[in-house]
Write a protein that holds these residues in place. Structure first.
Motif, PDB file in Angstrom:
ATOM      1  N   VAL A  84       6.519   1.962  -4.836  1.00 32.38           N
ATOM      2  CA  VAL A  84       7.791   1.913  -4.130  1.00 32.38           C
ATOM      3  C   VAL A  84       8.606   3.190  -4.370  1.00 32.38           C
ATOM      4  N   VAL A  85       8.911   3.895  -3.311  1.00 32.47           N
ATOM      5  CA  VAL A  85       9.772   5.081  -3.398  1.00 32.47           C
ATOM      6  C   VAL A  85      11.220   4.598  -3.342  1.00 32.47           C
ATOM      7  N   GLN A  86      12.040   5.165  -4.214  1.00 29.60           N
ATOM      8  CA  GLN A  86      13.446   4.795  -4.159  1.00 29.60           C
ATOM      9  C   GLN A  86      14.160   5.667  -3.139  1.00 29.60           C
ATOM     10  N   ARG A  87      14.584   5.072  -2.048  1.00 29.29           N
ATOM     11  CA  ARG A  87      15.292   5.832  -1.026  1.00 29.29           C
ATOM     12  C   ARG A  87      16.792   5.558  -1.082  1.00 29.29           C
ATOM     13  N   THR A  88      17.176   4.283  -1.120  1.00 30.89           N
ATOM     14  CA  THR A  88      18.609   3.960  -1.076  1.00 30.89           C
ATOM     15  C   THR A  88      19.140   3.495  -2.420  1.00 30.89           C
ATOM     16  N   GLY A  89      18.266   3.025  -3.301  1.00 32.47           N
ATOM     17  CA  GLY A  89      18.731   2.451  -4.559  1.00 32.47           C
ATOM     18  C   GLY A  89      19.249   1.028  -4.386  1.00 32.47           C
ATOM     19  N   GLY A  90      19.056   0.482  -3.208  1.00 35.20           N
ATOM     20  CA  GLY A  90      19.490  -0.905  -2.970  1.00 35.20           C
ATOM     21  C   GLY A  90      18.681  -1.884  -3.820  1.00 35.20           C
ATOM     22  N   GLN A  91      19.265  -3.063  -4.048  1.00 38.53           N
ATOM     23  CA  GLN A  91      18.593  -4.102  -4.835  1.00 38.53           C
ATOM     24  C   GLN A  91      17.343  -4.591  -4.103  1.00 38.53           C
ATOM     25  N   VAL A  92      16.215  -4.613  -4.799  1.00 34.92           N
ATOM     26  CA  VAL A  92      15.022  -5.184  -4.180  1.00 34.92           C
ATOM     27  C   VAL A  92      14.351  -6.138  -5.157  1.00 34.92           C
ATOM     28  N   PRO A  93      13.718  -7.182  -4.623  1.00 34.22           N
ATOM     29  CA  PRO A  93      12.977  -8.089  -5.507  1.00 34.22           C
ATOM     30  C   PRO A  93      11.835  -7.328  -6.179  1.00 34.22           C
ATOM     31  N   TRP A  94      11.464  -7.721  -7.366  1.00 35.02           N
ATOM     32  CA  TRP A  94      10.462  -6.963  -8.126  1.00 35.02           C
ATOM     33  C   TRP A  94       9.439  -7.889  -8.757  1.00 35.02           C
ATOM     34  N   HIS A  95       8.176  -7.489  -8.661  1.00 34.31           N
ATOM     35  CA  HIS A  95       7.106  -8.272  -9.290  1.00 34.31           C
ATOM     36  C   HIS A  95       6.401  -7.360 -10.276  1.00 34.31           C
ATOM     37  N   ASN A  96       6.695  -7.580 -11.560  1.00 36.10           N
ATOM     38  CA  ASN A  96       6.219  -6.645 -12.583  1.00 36.10           C
ATOM     39  C   ASN A  96       4.718  -6.422 -12.600  1.00 36.10           C
ATOM     40  N   HIS A  97       3.964  -7.458 -12.312  1.00 33.42           N
ATOM     41  CA  HIS A  97       2.506  -7.325 -12.392  1.00 33.42           C
ATOM     42  C   HIS A  97       1.955  -6.483 -11.239  1.00 33.42           C
ATOM     43  N   ARG A  98       2.754  -6.261 -10.208  1.00 31.68           N
ATOM     44  CA  ARG A  98       2.223  -5.661  -8.985  1.00 31.68           C
ATOM     45  C   ARG A  98       2.993  -4.417  -8.534  1.00 31.68           C
ATOM     46  N   ASP A  99       4.302  -4.402  -8.743  1.00 34.02           N
ATOM     47  CA  ASP A  99       5.142  -3.338  -8.180  1.00 34.02           C
ATOM     48  C   ASP A  99       5.343  -2.188  -9.160  1.00 34.02           C
ATOM     49  N   VAL A 100       5.286  -0.976  -8.643  1.00 36.72           N
ATOM     50  CA  VAL A 100       5.409   0.215  -9.484  1.00 36.72           C
ATOM     51  C   VAL A 100       6.339   1.200  -8.774  1.00 36.72           C
ATOM     52  N   TRP A 101       7.281   1.775  -9.508  1.00 32.72           N
ATOM     53  CA  TRP A 101       8.149   2.796  -8.899  1.00 32.72           C
ATOM     54  C   TRP A 101       7.418   4.124  -8.769  1.00 32.72           C
ATOM     55  N   TYR A 102       7.565   4.728  -7.639  1.00 35.08           N
ATOM     56  CA  TYR A 102       7.012   6.065  -7.381  1.00 35.08           C
ATOM     57  C   TYR A 102       7.499   7.054  -8.444  1.00 35.08           C
ATOM     58  N   HIS A 103       8.816   7.054  -8.707  1.00 30.59           N
ATOM     59  CA  HIS A 103       9.344   8.054  -9.645  1.00 30.59           C
ATOM     60  C   HIS A 103       8.826   7.834 -11.068  1.00 30.59           C
ATOM     61  N   ASP A 104       8.484   6.602 -11.421  1.00 29.66           N
ATOM     62  CA  ASP A 104       7.925   6.371 -12.755  1.00 29.66           C
ATOM     63  C   ASP A 104       6.529   6.970 -12.888  1.00 29.66           C
ATOM     64  N   VAL A 105       5.673   6.727 -11.886  1.00 28.94           N
ATOM     65  CA  VAL A 105       4.313   7.270 -12.008  1.00 28.94           C
ATOM     66  C   VAL A 105       4.309   8.789 -11.857  1.00 28.94           C
ATOM     67  N   MET A 106       5.242   9.316 -11.078  1.00 25.24           N
ATOM     68  CA  MET A 106       5.277  10.772 -10.875  1.00 25.24           C
ATOM     69  C   MET A 106       5.718  11.493 -12.146  1.00 25.24           C
ATOM     70  N   LYS A 107       6.572  10.849 -12.934  1.00 19.24           N
ATOM     71  CA  LYS A 107       7.074  11.466 -14.158  1.00 19.24           C
ATOM     72  C   LYS A 107       5.936  11.841 -15.104  1.00 19.24           C
ATOM     73  N   VAL A 108       4.922  11.008 -15.134  1.00 21.53           N
ATOM     74  CA  VAL A 108       3.844  11.224 -16.101  1.00 21.53           C
ATOM     75  C   VAL A 108       2.579  11.820 -15.474  1.00 21.53           C
ATOM     76  N   ALA A 109       2.579  12.001 -14.167  1.00 14.05           N
ATOM     77  CA  ALA A 109       1.341  12.454 -13.508  1.00 14.05           C
ATOM     78  C   ALA A 109       1.142  13.959 -13.686  1.00 14.05           C
ATOM     79  N   SER A 110      -0.103  14.349 -13.893  1.00 15.12           N
ATOM     80  CA  SER A 110      -0.431  15.771 -14.004  1.00 15.12           C
ATOM     81  C   SER A 110      -0.354  16.424 -12.618  1.00 15.12           C
ATOM     82  N   SER A 111       0.021  17.712 -12.598  1.00 14.56           N
ATOM     83  CA  SER A 111       0.093  18.390 -11.308  1.00 14.56           C
ATOM     84  C   SER A 111      -1.195  19.154 -10.988  1.00 14.56           C
ATOM     85  N   HIS A 112      -2.232  18.862 -11.732  1.00 16.58           N
ATOM     86  CA  HIS A 112      -3.538  19.439 -11.393  1.00 16.58           C
ATOM     87  C   HIS A 112      -4.442  18.361 -10.829  1.00 16.58           C
ATOM     88  N   CYS A 113      -4.918  18.599  -9.642  1.00 13.21           N
ATOM     89  CA  CYS A 113      -5.826  17.620  -9.043  1.00 13.21           C
ATOM     90  C   CYS A 113      -6.725  18.351  -8.071  1.00 13.21           C
TER      91      CYS A 113
END
Ligand code: WTA
Length: 649
Positions: free
Chosen positions: A219-248
């Motif tokens: 999920v990309v955060q565009r508006t920051g509006g409240q959205v329902p969340w399912h921890n086992h399934r949903d992942v924030w784009y900005h969270d995975v990008m923070k730790v991702a390597s820029s070599h691919c």
């Protein structure tokens, strides 16, 4: 043809154009006399890891339809759209993003886009996405949509972009059919000042048991509006990008590796997953983008299509980026905050080439000069049109008011299935006739056939077919190759049938007359009448429904629905509203009926086939042109329908 309706190429334009008239003739000749040699040469416009061994292996014979291009070659689409540009134009802007609100924009260079795509590719891999997996992208018009698509291509995953205006039901159907493993979305989209609940729609779609294939939602955060969340399934784009390597490293993929699936409506059944593959598609998108738009390095190019349609794929993302262009991506709608927005954006970003749809042109035209008040439009050099026939009135308005009688218009005819433009003027080579898509692109052999499949020569009208393959052609219907063969190669043996009718004039120019099948074109969006009918009859009160198109000033075609209610149900205005809402929920707002007419019975042949011809005439009030109705099972229903229609006027 009167001279007033012929717009020859101006000397000034021809002098700077990539292709002039002589060059067009010479190259077109080569392309049809020696397709192998022609496309071998053109294949070099993209970088290959391993060179191809064979240019084409194609057959339109319905017993063994086979379409393969650049066999044996290996390449990667994201490499061609990003890495290979870094040295020469790493700091050039790749994407200009213009937000929904006029004070929001971003510039993203090729280097930045490359880094973002590499990171997201790693992030996708981290979520278990591998070569050949399908990823659904349900996104607003933000740069991350392009990042998501390019990242899929980098690792060999197959994306399927679903237009953000489709309902949860429609989304679920596409997720299930493509067996997607991951869905990429945003918390909310923003269009015309309104928020679109994308994440909530995904959640709803995923309650459908047929979508259990989905393991993760990014999920990309565009508006920051409240959205329902399912921890086992949903992942924030900005969270995975923070730790991702820029070599691919880009994955080395076969020329015929699946690139993407895009669902589109046909005359029958559910939407089809149109499958495009890697090498040929990119060669064709890149070549048509360069020549049709006469694209020169450094120019700002703006295609207003949504990423959820084929135009957004080929001419907003892949063609322009493969050519190292600067492509503008606009989040909003043409008339927000008001009708002058398109003109404002052109000035703000100094747009040189504008590619839009007749429906947007007509919407601007309806407001007269207001659309261009307060903007100069001086940067514009070329205009384009796509999606439906452009009526000459809209053509003239576009040419004079937006293009200030200075910019040629390329009226480009093509389809989701064709991957790229097949019939269009080349602006430095082709004299224009308002309303005509003019002549075939290199390597394209259009023809007209009668209903029996006999070729018709000279000036004539008929069914539009294409006689030989081109590299951007779709390869199959995802998961249903037989449907591919049935839909496109059985009607007229040995030819690709487009579903469109066309007229060819004495100069060999093509004029598309519209669909000859049961497909509507509403604001440039393809809608199957069968799809809307099946949504209608899914409502508890509806016994039967028949959908036809009718001419609509802005949308091109409007949706007219005849509804037979169940015997115990009372027709009412409230029910009419409810049915409209119902279709919006089942398919999406674009399928919302313009007119619903109650029909105690429908005109059917004795074998039960609905006579749409009659319904089309009644919808436009042409009661005297109904033709022979004596073959109907119950001719009396026609008078009932005419009476009701008259009563509605
Ligand atoms: C129609 C959009 C007339 C046509 C790229 C086609 C056009 C269908 C034109 C494909 C044009 C597209 N003139 N008609 N310039 N461009 N069409 O798959 O009926 O969304 O078959 O692809 O749009 O729609 P699709």
């Amino acid at each position: 043809m009167s001279v007033a309706n012929l717009y020859p190429v101006t000397e000034a334009f021809a002098a700077q154009a990539l292709i002039n008239q002589d060059k067009y003739k010479e190259m077109y000749q080569q392309s049809v006399i020696n397709p192998e040699g022609f496309w071998r040469e053109q294949g070099k416009r993209i970088d290959w890891f391993k060179p191809f061994e064979r240019v084409k292996q194609t057959s339109f014979d319905d017993l063994h339809v086979d379409i393969k291009w650049y066999l044996g070659g290996t390449t990667n689409v994201s490499y061609n759209c990003l890495d290979r540009h870094l040295e020469a134009r790493g700091d050039q802007v790749a994407i200009i993003w213009e937000g929904d609100e006029p004070d929001q924009h971003r510039h993203i260079t090729y280097r930045e886009l490359h880094e973002e795509v590499c990171k997201f590719s790693n992030a996708l891999r981290g979520q278990g996405v591998n070569r050949g997996d399908v990823v659904t992208i349900y996104m607003p018009m933000i740069p991350e949509a392009a990042v998501a698509m390019l990242a899929c291509t980098r690792i060999g995953a197959i994306h399927t972009v679903v237009f953000g205006g489709f309902s949860p039901e429609a989304l679920a159907g596409r997720i299930a059919d493509s067996e997607s493993k991951v869905v990429i979305t945003a918390d909310e989209g923003v269009r015309g000042g309104k928020r679109v609940p994308l994440k909530a729609n995904v959640d709803e779609a995923l309650t459908n048991p047929s979508t259990h294939c989905v393991k993760q939602v990014l999920v990309v955060q565009r508006t920051g509006g409240q959205v329902p969340w399912h921890n086992h399934r949903d992942v924030w784009y900005h969270d995975v990008m923070k730790v991702a390597s820029s070599h691919c490293a880009p994955k080395e993929l076969d020329a015929e590796a699946p690139l993407f699936i895009l669902y589109t409506s046909g005359s029958t059944g559910k939407p089809k997953g149109v499958l495009h593959t890697t090498g040929g598609y990119l060669v064709y998108a890149s070549m048509t983008h360069e020549y049709v738009f006469d694209y020169k390095p450094g120019e700002v190019y703006w295609c207003t299509a949504d990423v959820g349609w084929i135009t957004g794929h080929s001419y907003m993302i892949y063609g322009p980026l493969a050519n190292g262009a600067t492509t503008l991506l606009y989040e909003g709608i043409p008339n927000y905050p008001d009708v002058s927005r398109i003109g404002q954006i052109i000035d703000k970003h100094q747009v040189n080439i504008l590619y839009t749809a007749p429906t947007a042109i007509r919407a601007m035209m309806a407001e007269g000069k207001k659309a261009v008040e307060g903007s100069s439009g001086k940067s514009l050099r070329l205009l384009g049109s796509v999606g439906e026939p452009i009526n000459p009135e809209a053509w003239h308005w576009y040419h004079e008011t937006v293009g200030q009688s200075r910019c040629p218009i390329v009226d480009t005819w093509w389809q989701t299935e064709t991957g790229g433009i097949l019939i269009s003027p080349l602006p430095g080579a082709t004299a224009l006739k308002p309303g005509s898509a003019t002549r075939p692109f290199f390597g394209v052999q259009p023809a007209l056939v009668d209903n029996l499949g006999n070729l018709i020569e000279g000036p004539a009208e008929g069914n539009l077919v294409i006689l030989d393959s081109w590299p951007g052609q779709m390869r199959s219907v995802y998961g249903d190759h037989d449907r591919f063969v049935q839909t496109y190669f059985k009607t007229f043996k040995g030819m690709y049938f487009t579903g469109d009718g066309a007229r060819r004039d004495e100069d060999g120019y093509y004029w598309i007359t519209g669909r000859v099948d049961d497909v509507l074109n509403v604001s440039g969006h393809r809608m199957g009448t069968a799809e809307i009918e099946s949504a209608m009859v899914a409502h508890k009160d509806v016994a039967e429904a028949a959908v036809v198109g009718f001419p609509h000033d802005i949308k091109g075609q409007g949706i007219y629905v005849y509804v037979t209610l169940n015997a115990d149900v009372e027709a009412s205005e409230a029910l009419r509203q409810e049915l409209r809402q119902w279709v919006r929920k089942e398919i999406g707002p674009i399928a919302s009926p313009d007119v619903i007419q109650w029909a105690p019975g429908l005109p059917k042949t004795r074998s039960g086939k609905i006579m749409r011809r009659i319904l089309r005439k009644i919808a436009v009030g042409e009661y005297s042109a109904l033709g022979d109705i004596s073959t109907l099972a119950d001719p009396a229903v026609v008078q009932q329908l005419v009476d009701t229609h008259q009563g509605m006027q």
